[in-house]
Motif scaffolding. Structure first.
Motif, PDB file in Angstrom:
ATOM      1  N   LEU A 209      21.738  70.377 -28.689  1.00  0.00           N
ATOM      2  CA  LEU A 209      22.301  71.130 -29.753  1.00  0.00           C
ATOM      3  C   LEU A 209      23.096  72.602 -29.417  1.00  0.00           C
ATOM      4  CD1 LEU A 209      22.135  71.221 -33.004  1.00  0.00           C
ATOM      5  CD2 LEU A 209      20.130  72.731 -32.700  1.00  0.00           C
ATOM      6  N   ASP A 210      22.792  73.364 -28.326  1.00  0.00           N
ATOM      7  CA  ASP A 210      23.361  74.343 -27.932  1.00  0.00           C
ATOM      8  C   ASP A 210      24.723  74.207 -27.192  1.00  0.00           C
ATOM      9  OD1 ASP A 210      21.466  76.108 -29.180  1.00  0.00           O
ATOM     10  OD2 ASP A 210      20.344  76.321 -27.478  1.00  0.00           O
ATOM     11  N   LYS A 211      24.440  73.165 -26.270  1.00  0.00           N
ATOM     12  CA  LYS A 211      25.665  72.973 -25.193  1.00  0.00           C
ATOM     13  C   LYS A 211      26.685  72.014 -25.506  1.00  0.00           C
ATOM     14  CE  LYS A 211      22.415  74.542 -21.630  1.00  0.00           C
ATOM     15  NZ  LYS A 211      21.776  74.580 -20.427  1.00  0.00           N
ATOM     16  N   LEU A 212      26.058  70.807 -26.377  1.00  0.00           N
ATOM     17  CA  LEU A 212      27.213  69.798 -26.562  1.00  0.00           C
ATOM     18  C   LEU A 212      28.140  69.790 -27.633  1.00  0.00           C
ATOM     19  CD1 LEU A 212      24.920  66.751 -25.449  1.00  0.00           C
ATOM     20  CD2 LEU A 212      26.399  67.860 -24.109  1.00  0.00           C
ATOM     21  N   PRO A 213      29.293  69.400 -27.675  1.00  0.00           N
ATOM     22  CA  PRO A 213      30.203  69.540 -28.882  1.00  0.00           C
ATOM     23  C   PRO A 213      29.693  68.332 -29.891  1.00  0.00           C
ATOM     24  CG  PRO A 213      31.365  68.309 -27.074  1.00  0.00           C
ATOM     25  CD  PRO A 213      30.181  69.073 -26.519  1.00  0.00           C
ATOM     26  N   ILE A 214      29.875  68.870 -31.127  1.00  0.00           N
ATOM     27  CA  ILE A 214      29.385  67.978 -32.152  1.00  0.00           C
ATOM     28  C   ILE A 214      30.007  66.433 -32.137  1.00  0.00           C
ATOM     29  CG2 ILE A 214      29.770  67.388 -34.754  1.00  0.00           C
ATOM     30  CD1 ILE A 214      29.929  70.294 -35.118  1.00  0.00           C
ATOM     31  N   SER A 215      31.041  66.280 -31.412  1.00  0.00           N
ATOM     32  CA  SER A 215      31.462  65.021 -31.061  1.00  0.00           C
ATOM     33  C   SER A 215      30.725  64.200 -30.150  1.00  0.00           C
ATOM     34  CB  SER A 215      32.938  64.906 -30.532  1.00  0.00           C
ATOM     35  OG  SER A 215      33.115  65.851 -29.340  1.00  0.00           O
ATOM     36  N   GLU A 216      29.850  64.877 -29.407  1.00  0.00           N
ATOM     37  CA  GLU A 216      28.947  64.357 -28.449  1.00  0.00           C
ATOM     38  C   GLU A 216      27.441  64.021 -28.922  1.00  0.00           C
ATOM     39  OE1 GLU A 216      29.387  65.157 -24.183  1.00  0.00           O
ATOM     40  OE2 GLU A 216      31.538  65.487 -24.621  1.00  0.00           O
ATOM     41  N   ARG A 217      27.012  64.713 -29.922  1.00  0.00           N
ATOM     42  CA  ARG A 217      25.911  64.566 -30.425  1.00  0.00           C
ATOM     43  C   ARG A 217      25.388  64.605 -31.859  1.00  0.00           C
ATOM     44  NH1 ARG A 217      25.306  69.550 -33.566  1.00  0.00           N
ATOM     45  NH2 ARG A 217      26.352  71.206 -32.193  1.00  0.00           N
ATOM     46  N   HIS A 218      24.594  63.888 -32.477  1.00  0.00           N
ATOM     47  CA  HIS A 218      24.463  64.024 -33.867  1.00  0.00           C
ATOM     48  C   HIS A 218      23.042  64.501 -34.381  1.00  0.00           C
ATOM     49  CE1 HIS A 218      24.870  62.183 -37.979  1.00  0.00           C
ATOM     50  NE2 HIS A 218      23.727  62.018 -38.084  1.00  0.00           N
ATOM     51  N   PHE A 219      22.878  65.515 -35.115  1.00  0.00           N
ATOM     52  CA  PHE A 219      21.996  65.994 -35.464  1.00  0.00           C
ATOM     53  C   PHE A 219      21.856  66.290 -36.948  1.00  0.00           C
ATOM     54  CE2 PHE A 219      21.761  67.300 -31.156  1.00  0.00           C
ATOM     55  CZ  PHE A 219      20.520  67.383 -30.963  1.00  0.00           C
TER      56      PHE A 219
END
Length: 273
Positions: A209-219
């Protein structure tokens, strides 16, 4: 009757012992309790019915009454201690003692491999990467992991995964999964290790959540009020959703990356009524 080391719950062993004695003689719960030194003739029956529990001293007396000695007696007492443990840490320590006891006496402990597999994130990730990266050396597998793992850790994990059947290796040295998806089954010893894995994966989620751009993770998340009935329905839908996700990716060839899906549903308040 099976060896005590083939049981995962002490009550099940005590009940099987009683039934075996009863089958061959006029053995009674009262006689069983007397042999174990309990004042109440129905005490061990209440234990087996789940209405009370053995404590450590009672566990030793019951084990002796059943003719257990040496490491089998120790194993039975540890099963009772595990069942009575109040925290995951206490249960973890106890099961590790059970594993050590089994290793020292060259006895296979039920659930030991699954416990070890789920105790750390490393085995599940290495299991996926070994198949996704045919021919890769341990240091190459270690380098693609976002979280710290050494080449020696990868090598150790690969040995464990092959030895226990989580992976197979063909004549070309490539790894394969005997089963694409895994289930923890109903072993309560595994639950403690799974709790440990969930904590680790939860920490990784916060890190992402802190380190990855939104394009690479979904929360995403929802806060809602539920009844007992709707709670049960949501849990059912989550289970069905997880199975559907597994079926979607089960036949993927040449995956681009290894991902983790965490599904969490928990109360934010005490009961309102």
């Amino acid at each position: 009757m099976k060896s005590v080391t083939e049981y995962k719950e002490y009550r099940e062993y005590v009940l099987d012992y009683y039934r075996e004695r009863k089958r061959c003689s006029a053995f009674t719960w009262r006689e069983f309790a007397r042999l174990a030194g309990f004042a109440s003739g129905s005490y061990l029956k209440l234990v087996c019915d789940g209405k009370t529990r053995l404590r450590e001293e009672g566990a030793k007396k019951t084990a002796l009454a059943m003719g257990l000695a040496g490491f089998e007696l120790d194993y039975f007492v540890l099963m009772v201690r595990y069942e009575n443990a109040k925290t995951d840490q206490e249960k973890k320590k106890c099961f590790e003692e059970i594993q050590a006891l089994g290793d020292a006496n060259r006895v296979k402990i039920l659930g030991s491999e699954m416990y070890t597999f789920y105790e750390t994130w490393k085995h599940s990730v290495v299991r996926e990467l070994a198949v996704a990266m045919p021919g890769a050396k341990p240091n190459e597998i270690a380098k693609v992991c976002k979280h710290a793992i050494s080449a020696s850790d990868v090598s150790e994990s690969l040995r464990f995964l092959v030895k226990t059947g989580f992976l197979t290796r063909d004549i070309k040295g490539n790894y394969h999964q005997a089963n694409v998806s895994l289930s923890t089954g109903n072993l309560n010893v595994v639950a403690v290790a799974v709790h440990s894995l969930l904590r680790q994966m939860g920490e990784f989620a916060l890190d992402a959540l802190d380190k990855l751009p939104i394009s690479e993770r979904h929360f995403s998340g929802i806060t809602m009020g539920v009844t007992e009935e709707s709670y049960a329905k949501v849990v059912h839908e989550i289970a069905a959703f997880r199975k559907h996700i597994v079926s979607m990716v089960a036949n993927d060839i040449n995956p681009k990356k290894i991902c983790r899906l965490n599904v969490q549903f928990f109360p934010l308040t005490e009961d309102l009524t």
